[in-house]
Design a protein around this motif. Structure first.
Motif, PDB file in Angstrom:
ATOM      1  N   LEU A   8      89.345   9.380  62.257  1.00 46.03           N
ATOM      2  CA  LEU A   8      88.161  10.118  62.676  1.00 46.03           C
ATOM      3  C   LEU A   8      86.872   9.389  62.303  1.00 46.03           C
ATOM      4  O   LEU A   8      85.893   9.423  63.047  1.00 46.03           O
ATOM      5  CB  LEU A   8      88.182  11.511  62.030  1.00 46.03           C
ATOM      6  N   SER A   9      86.878   8.717  61.152  1.00 51.56           N
ATOM      7  CA  SER A   9      85.665   8.070  60.651  1.00 51.56           C
ATOM      8  C   SER A   9      85.573   6.585  60.973  1.00 51.56           C
ATOM      9  O   SER A   9      84.613   5.928  60.569  1.00 51.56           O
ATOM     10  CB  SER A   9      85.601   8.236  59.128  1.00 51.56           C
ATOM     11  N   GLY A  10      86.565   6.048  61.663  1.00 54.72           N
ATOM     12  CA  GLY A  10      86.542   4.616  61.925  1.00 54.72           C
ATOM     13  C   GLY A  10      86.779   3.790  60.670  1.00 54.72           C
ATOM     14  O   GLY A  10      86.228   2.691  60.515  1.00 54.72           O
ATOM     15  N   GLY A  11      87.619   4.291  59.765  1.00 57.84           N
ATOM     16  CA  GLY A  11      88.002   3.525  58.589  1.00 57.84           C
ATOM     17  C   GLY A  11      87.069   3.644  57.406  1.00 57.84           C
ATOM     18  O   GLY A  11      87.047   2.760  56.539  1.00 57.84           O
ATOM     19  N   ARG A  12      86.326   4.759  57.289  1.00 55.68           N
ATOM     20  CA  ARG A  12      85.364   4.919  56.187  1.00 55.68           C
ATOM     21  C   ARG A  12      85.847   5.869  55.100  1.00 55.68           C
ATOM     22  O   ARG A  12      85.095   6.189  54.183  1.00 55.68           O
ATOM     23  CB  ARG A  12      84.021   5.421  56.743  1.00 55.68           C
ATOM     24  N   PHE A  13      87.080   6.291  55.173  1.00 56.01           N
ATOM     25  CA  PHE A  13      87.605   7.295  54.246  1.00 56.01           C
ATOM     26  C   PHE A  13      88.176   6.636  52.999  1.00 56.01           C
ATOM     27  O   PHE A  13      88.941   5.670  53.075  1.00 56.01           O
ATOM     28  CB  PHE A  13      88.690   8.119  54.941  1.00 56.01           C
ATOM     29  N   VAL A  14      87.797   7.154  51.819  1.00 58.14           N
ATOM     30  CA  VAL A  14      88.327   6.719  50.525  1.00 58.14           C
ATOM     31  C   VAL A  14      89.039   7.913  49.896  1.00 58.14           C
ATOM     32  O   VAL A  14      88.487   9.009  49.834  1.00 58.14           O
ATOM     33  CB  VAL A  14      87.195   6.241  49.595  1.00 58.14           C
ATOM     34  N   LEU A  15      90.249   7.692  49.417  1.00 57.68           N
ATOM     35  CA  LEU A  15      91.042   8.775  48.838  1.00 57.68           C
ATOM     36  C   LEU A  15      90.975   8.706  47.317  1.00 57.68           C
ATOM     37  O   LEU A  15      91.501   7.765  46.700  1.00 57.68           O
ATOM     38  CB  LEU A  15      92.494   8.676  49.316  1.00 57.68           C
ATOM     39  N   GLY A  16      90.295   9.669  46.709  1.00 54.02           N
ATOM     40  CA  GLY A  16      90.226   9.767  45.259  1.00 54.02           C
ATOM     41  C   GLY A  16      91.316  10.680  44.737  1.00 54.02           C
ATOM     42  O   GLY A  16      91.448  11.814  45.183  1.00 54.02           O
ATOM     43  N   LEU A  17      92.106  10.179  43.784  1.00 53.87           N
ATOM     44  CA  LEU A  17      93.229  10.934  43.245  1.00 53.87           C
ATOM     45  C   LEU A  17      93.176  10.948  41.723  1.00 53.87           C
ATOM     46  O   LEU A  17      92.624  10.030  41.096  1.00 53.87           O
ATOM     47  CB  LEU A  17      94.559  10.321  43.696  1.00 53.87           C
ATOM     48  N   GLY A  18      93.770  11.966  41.131  1.00 56.58           N
ATOM     49  CA  GLY A  18      93.812  12.039  39.681  1.00 56.58           C
ATOM     50  C   GLY A  18      94.844  13.023  39.203  1.00 56.58           C
ATOM     51  O   GLY A  18      95.580  13.638  39.986  1.00 56.58           O
ATOM     52  N   LEU A  19      94.883  13.184  37.877  1.00 57.94           N
ATOM     53  CA  LEU A  19      95.854  14.054  37.236  1.00 57.94           C
ATOM     54  C   LEU A  19      95.473  15.524  37.371  1.00 57.94           C
ATOM     55  O   LEU A  19      96.335  16.389  37.490  1.00 57.94           O
ATOM     56  CB  LEU A  19      95.937  13.682  35.753  1.00 57.94           C
ATOM     57  N   GLY A  20      94.174  15.801  37.363  1.00 55.21           N
ATOM     58  CA  GLY A  20      93.720  17.182  37.349  1.00 55.21           C
ATOM     59  C   GLY A  20      93.715  17.736  35.937  1.00 55.21           C
ATOM     60  O   GLY A  20      94.218  17.126  34.988  1.00 55.21           O
ATOM     61  N   ASP A  21      93.117  18.905  35.782  1.00 55.05           N
ATOM     62  CA  ASP A  21      92.931  19.520  34.465  1.00 55.05           C
ATOM     63  C   ASP A  21      93.090  21.029  34.618  1.00 55.05           C
ATOM     64  O   ASP A  21      92.598  21.610  35.586  1.00 55.05           O
ATOM     65  CB  ASP A  21      91.530  19.176  33.943  1.00 55.05           C
ATOM     66  N   ASP A  22      93.780  21.647  33.672  1.00 53.94           N
ATOM     67  CA  ASP A  22      93.981  23.101  33.752  1.00 53.94           C
ATOM     68  C   ASP A  22      93.010  23.865  32.860  1.00 53.94           C
ATOM     69  O   ASP A  22      93.216  25.043  32.581  1.00 53.94           O
ATOM     70  CB  ASP A  22      95.426  23.460  33.386  1.00 53.94           C
TER      71      ASP A  22
END
Length: 261
Positions: free
Chosen positions: A95-109
Protein backbone atom coordinates in the motif's frame (compact mmCIF):
# COMPACT_ATOMS: atom_id res chain seq x y z
CA UNK A 1 26.31 11.94 11.18
CA UNK A 2 22.94 13.11 9.89
CA UNK A 3 20.14 11.28 11.64
CA UNK A 4 16.65 11.02 10.32
CA UNK A 5 13.93 12.58 12.43
CA UNK A 6 10.56 11.07 13.11
CA UNK A 7 7.51 11.28 15.33
CA UNK A 8 6.54 8.66 17.91
CA UNK A 9 2.80 9.16 18.34
CA UNK A 10 0.41 7.71 20.91
CA UNK A 11 -3.02 7.40 19.21
CA UNK A 12 -4.81 8.20 22.45
CA UNK A 13 -7.81 10.35 23.42
CA UNK A 14 -7.93 13.32 20.95
CA UNK A 15 -5.61 11.36 18.65
CA UNK A 16 -7.66 8.13 18.91
CA UNK A 17 -9.10 8.57 15.43
CA UNK A 18 -7.36 7.20 12.31
CA UNK A 19 -8.58 10.23 10.36
CA UNK A 20 -6.77 12.53 12.78
CA UNK A 21 -3.64 10.36 12.57
CA UNK A 22 -3.79 10.56 8.78
CA UNK A 23 -4.10 14.34 8.94
CA UNK A 24 -1.15 14.60 11.32
CA UNK A 25 0.99 12.34 9.14
CA UNK A 26 0.25 14.46 6.07
CA UNK A 27 1.19 17.58 8.04
CA UNK A 28 4.39 15.88 9.25
CA UNK A 29 5.44 15.06 5.71
CA UNK A 30 4.77 18.64 4.61
CA UNK A 31 6.84 19.93 7.55
CA UNK A 32 9.88 17.82 6.64
CA UNK A 33 9.73 14.92 9.11
CA UNK A 34 11.17 11.60 7.88
CA UNK A 35 9.05 9.12 9.81
CA UNK A 36 5.75 8.69 11.66
CA UNK A 37 5.53 5.78 14.11
CA UNK A 38 2.41 4.84 16.08
CA UNK A 39 2.18 3.21 19.51
CA UNK A 40 0.44 -0.19 19.69
CA UNK A 41 -1.59 -0.60 22.88
CA UNK A 42 -4.87 -2.17 23.92
CA UNK A 43 -5.19 -0.18 27.14
CA UNK A 44 -3.03 2.33 28.99
CA UNK A 45 -4.40 2.80 32.50
CA UNK A 46 -7.18 4.92 33.92
CA UNK A 47 -5.87 8.22 32.54
CA UNK A 48 -6.47 7.14 28.92
CA UNK A 49 -10.06 6.71 27.79
CA UNK A 50 -9.73 6.02 24.04
CA UNK A 51 -7.11 4.24 21.91
CA UNK A 52 -7.10 3.81 18.12
CA UNK A 53 -6.11 0.58 16.39
CA UNK A 54 -2.53 0.84 15.17
CA UNK A 55 -3.10 -1.07 11.92
CA UNK A 56 -5.97 1.14 10.83
CA UNK A 57 -3.83 4.16 11.69
CA UNK A 58 -0.95 2.78 9.62
CA UNK A 59 -3.25 2.34 6.63
CA UNK A 60 -4.36 5.96 7.02
CA UNK A 61 -0.72 7.11 7.14
CA UNK A 62 0.10 5.08 4.03
CA UNK A 63 -2.76 6.64 2.09
CA UNK A 64 -2.10 10.23 3.20
CA UNK A 65 1.67 10.33 2.60
CA UNK A 66 4.17 9.64 -0.17
CA UNK A 67 7.61 9.84 1.46
CA UNK A 68 7.38 9.12 5.21
CA UNK A 69 8.51 5.85 6.70
CA UNK A 70 5.95 4.59 9.20
CA UNK A 71 4.84 1.63 11.25
CA UNK A 72 3.83 0.32 14.68
CA UNK A 73 6.31 1.08 17.41
CA UNK A 74 6.11 -1.45 18.86
CA UNK A 75 3.89 -4.50 18.49
CA UNK A 76 4.27 -7.30 21.08
CA UNK A 77 4.56 -10.32 18.82
CA UNK A 78 3.58 -12.73 21.61
CA UNK A 79 -0.06 -11.60 21.41
CA UNK A 80 -0.19 -11.97 17.62
CA UNK A 81 -0.28 -14.83 15.14
CA UNK A 82 2.82 -14.36 12.97
CA UNK A 83 1.04 -15.48 9.82
CA UNK A 84 -1.68 -12.83 10.31
CA UNK A 85 0.93 -10.20 11.09
CA UNK A 86 2.87 -11.18 7.96
CA UNK A 87 -0.21 -10.58 5.81
CA UNK A 88 -0.83 -7.20 7.44
CA UNK A 89 2.81 -6.11 7.11
CA UNK A 90 3.00 -7.23 3.48
CA UNK A 91 -0.23 -5.41 2.64
CA UNK A 92 0.99 -2.17 4.24
CA UNK A 93 4.32 -2.48 2.43
CA UNK A 94 2.46 -2.77 -0.87
CA UNK A 95 0.00 0.00 0.00
CA UNK A 96 2.83 2.41 0.84
CA UNK A 97 5.24 1.50 -1.93
CA UNK A 98 7.74 -0.06 0.46
CA UNK A 99 7.73 2.54 3.28
CA UNK A 100 6.50 0.29 6.08
CA UNK A 101 8.76 -0.54 9.07
CA UNK A 102 7.67 -3.26 11.49
CA UNK A 103 8.52 -2.52 15.12
CA UNK A 104 8.37 -5.56 17.41
CA UNK A 105 9.08 -6.21 21.06
CA UNK A 106 8.41 -8.28 24.14
CA UNK A 107 5.66 -6.09 25.56
CA UNK A 108 5.00 -5.34 29.22
CA UNK A 109 2.16 -6.34 31.53
CA UNK A 110 2.55 -3.37 33.85
CA UNK A 111 -0.78 -2.04 32.57
CA UNK A 112 -2.28 -5.56 32.39
CA UNK A 113 -2.40 -5.57 28.61
CA UNK A 114 -1.65 -9.30 28.67
CA UNK A 115 -3.24 -10.52 31.90
CA UNK A 116 -6.52 -8.67 31.35
CA UNK A 117 -7.10 -10.69 28.18
CA UNK A 118 -5.71 -14.05 29.25
CA UNK A 119 -2.47 -13.69 27.28
CA UNK A 120 0.96 -14.89 28.38
CA UNK A 121 2.38 -12.79 31.23
CA UNK A 122 5.76 -14.43 31.88
CA UNK A 123 8.53 -12.39 30.20
CA UNK A 124 10.76 -15.44 29.62
CA UNK A 125 7.95 -17.28 27.84
CA UNK A 126 7.06 -14.18 25.79
CA UNK A 127 10.73 -13.92 24.82
CA UNK A 128 10.68 -17.49 23.52
CA UNK A 129 7.45 -16.71 21.65
CA UNK A 130 9.05 -13.61 20.15
CA UNK A 131 12.11 -15.52 18.91
CA UNK A 132 10.03 -18.33 17.48
CA UNK A 133 7.47 -15.97 15.97
CA UNK A 134 10.25 -13.99 14.28
CA UNK A 135 11.43 -17.15 12.51
CA UNK A 136 7.96 -17.78 11.10
CA UNK A 137 7.27 -14.13 10.30
CA UNK A 138 10.53 -13.45 8.45
CA UNK A 139 10.22 -16.63 6.41
CA UNK A 140 6.70 -15.73 5.33
CA UNK A 141 7.61 -12.12 4.47
CA UNK A 142 10.49 -13.20 2.25
CA UNK A 143 8.47 -15.87 0.46
CA UNK A 144 10.64 -18.71 1.75
CA UNK A 145 9.11 -22.13 2.26
CA UNK A 146 8.07 -22.24 5.91
CA UNK A 147 7.93 -25.56 7.72
CA UNK A 148 7.85 -24.84 11.42
CA UNK A 149 6.39 -26.89 14.24
CA UNK A 150 7.54 -25.25 17.45
CA UNK A 151 6.38 -24.93 21.01
CA UNK A 152 4.19 -21.90 20.27
CA UNK A 153 3.61 -21.64 16.51
CA UNK A 154 3.17 -24.00 13.59
CA UNK A 155 3.46 -23.41 9.84
CA UNK A 156 3.67 -26.56 7.78
CA UNK A 157 4.96 -26.30 4.20
CA UNK A 158 3.60 -22.77 3.71
CA UNK A 159 4.86 -20.23 1.19
CA UNK A 160 3.58 -16.65 0.89
CA UNK A 161 4.23 -14.49 -2.13
CA UNK A 162 7.18 -12.25 -1.11
CA UNK A 163 6.33 -8.69 -0.12
CA UNK A 164 8.38 -5.56 -0.68
CA UNK A 165 11.19 -5.63 1.91
CA UNK A 166 9.88 -4.97 5.42
CA UNK A 167 12.59 -3.71 7.82
CA UNK A 168 12.16 -5.06 11.34
CA UNK A 169 13.21 -2.98 14.34
CA UNK A 170 13.30 -4.71 17.73
CA UNK A 171 12.75 -2.74 20.90
CA UNK A 172 14.39 -3.27 24.27
CA UNK A 173 15.32 -1.53 27.48
CA UNK A 174 18.84 -0.33 28.15
CA UNK A 175 20.91 -3.03 29.81
CA UNK A 176 18.81 -5.98 28.70
CA UNK A 177 21.07 -8.20 26.63
CA UNK A 178 18.48 -10.44 24.94
CA UNK A 179 16.63 -7.64 23.08
CA UNK A 180 19.92 -6.19 21.84
CA UNK A 181 21.11 -9.58 20.62
CA UNK A 182 17.77 -10.19 18.96
CA UNK A 183 17.76 -6.78 17.27
CA UNK A 184 21.28 -7.21 15.87
CA UNK A 185 20.00 -10.02 13.67
CA UNK A 186 17.44 -7.74 12.04
CA UNK A 187 17.35 -4.12 10.86
CA UNK A 188 17.30 -1.85 13.88
CA UNK A 189 17.22 -1.44 17.64
CA UNK A 190 14.79 0.94 19.34
CA UNK A 191 16.44 1.40 22.71
CA UNK A 192 14.19 2.40 25.62
CA UNK A 193 15.17 3.81 29.00
CA UNK A 194 18.19 5.89 28.05
CA UNK A 195 19.15 8.38 30.74
CA UNK A 196 21.46 10.44 28.55
CA UNK A 197 23.52 10.47 25.34
CA UNK A 198 26.44 8.71 27.05
CA UNK A 199 24.30 5.57 27.24
CA UNK A 200 24.46 5.30 23.45
CA UNK A 201 28.20 4.60 23.62
CA UNK A 202 27.45 1.51 25.68
CA UNK A 203 24.66 0.38 23.35
CA UNK A 204 26.80 0.88 20.23
CA UNK A 205 29.67 -1.08 21.76
CA UNK A 206 27.41 -3.98 22.70
CA UNK A 207 25.84 -3.99 19.24
CA UNK A 208 29.27 -4.24 17.60
CA UNK A 209 29.82 -7.50 19.48
CA UNK A 210 26.92 -8.96 17.48
CA UNK A 211 28.02 -7.53 14.10
CA UNK A 212 24.73 -6.11 12.76
CA UNK A 213 24.48 -5.73 8.99
CA UNK A 214 25.43 -2.47 7.25
CA UNK A 215 22.62 0.06 7.37
CA UNK A 216 21.47 -1.10 10.81
CA UNK A 217 19.41 1.60 12.57
CA UNK A 218 19.87 2.72 16.16
CA UNK A 219 16.66 4.46 17.22
CA UNK A 220 15.94 6.69 20.23
CA UNK A 221 12.95 8.77 21.26
CA UNK A 222 13.01 12.12 23.06
CA UNK A 223 10.51 14.49 24.60
CA UNK A 224 9.65 17.50 22.40
CA UNK A 225 11.77 19.86 24.54
CA UNK A 226 14.93 17.73 24.27
CA UNK A 227 17.64 18.65 21.75
CA UNK A 228 18.44 15.87 19.25
CA UNK A 229 21.99 16.91 18.27
CA UNK A 230 23.84 15.36 21.20
CA UNK A 231 22.11 12.06 20.48
CA UNK A 232 22.92 12.01 16.77
CA UNK A 233 26.54 12.81 17.63
CA UNK A 234 26.63 9.58 19.63
CA UNK A 235 25.46 7.41 16.75
CA UNK A 236 21.66 7.45 16.71
CA UNK A 237 20.47 7.08 13.11
CA UNK A 238 16.86 7.91 14.00
CA UNK A 239 15.74 10.39 16.66
CA UNK A 240 12.00 10.30 17.30
CA UNK A 241 10.03 13.05 19.03
CA UNK A 242 7.56 11.53 21.48
CA UNK A 243 3.94 12.69 21.28
CA UNK A 244 2.05 11.47 24.35
CA UNK A 245 0.94 9.52 26.17
CA UNK A 246 -0.87 11.79 28.63
CA UNK A 247 -2.66 15.14 28.50
CA UNK A 248 -2.61 15.31 24.73
CA UNK A 249 -3.83 18.57 23.25
CA UNK A 250 -4.48 18.39 19.53
CA UNK A 251 -3.58 22.03 18.89
CA UNK A 252 -0.27 21.62 20.71
CA UNK A 253 0.47 18.40 18.80
CA UNK A 254 -0.14 20.21 15.53
CA UNK A 255 2.17 23.01 16.64
CA UNK A 256 4.99 20.55 17.37
CA UNK A 257 4.51 18.80 14.05
CA UNK A 258 4.22 21.97 11.97
CA UNK A 259 7.45 23.33 13.51
CA UNK A 260 9.31 20.53 11.72
CA UNK A 261 12.31 18.49 12.85
Amino acid sequence: MTARRGLFVAPFDPLADPRVIGDLAAAAEAAGWDGFFVWDHLQYGDRITAIADVWTCCAAVAMRTERLLFGPMVTPLARRRPQVLARQAASLAVLSGGRFVLGLGLGDDGLEEFSAFGDETTPKVRGAMLDEGLQVLTSLLTGASTDHDGAHYAARDVRFRPAPPVPIWLAGRLGNRAPLRRAAGHDGFFVIGLEGPDDLDRVAAELREHAPAPGFDLVVDLRPEQEPDEWTDRGASWVLTRIGPFDLDLDEVRRIIDAGP
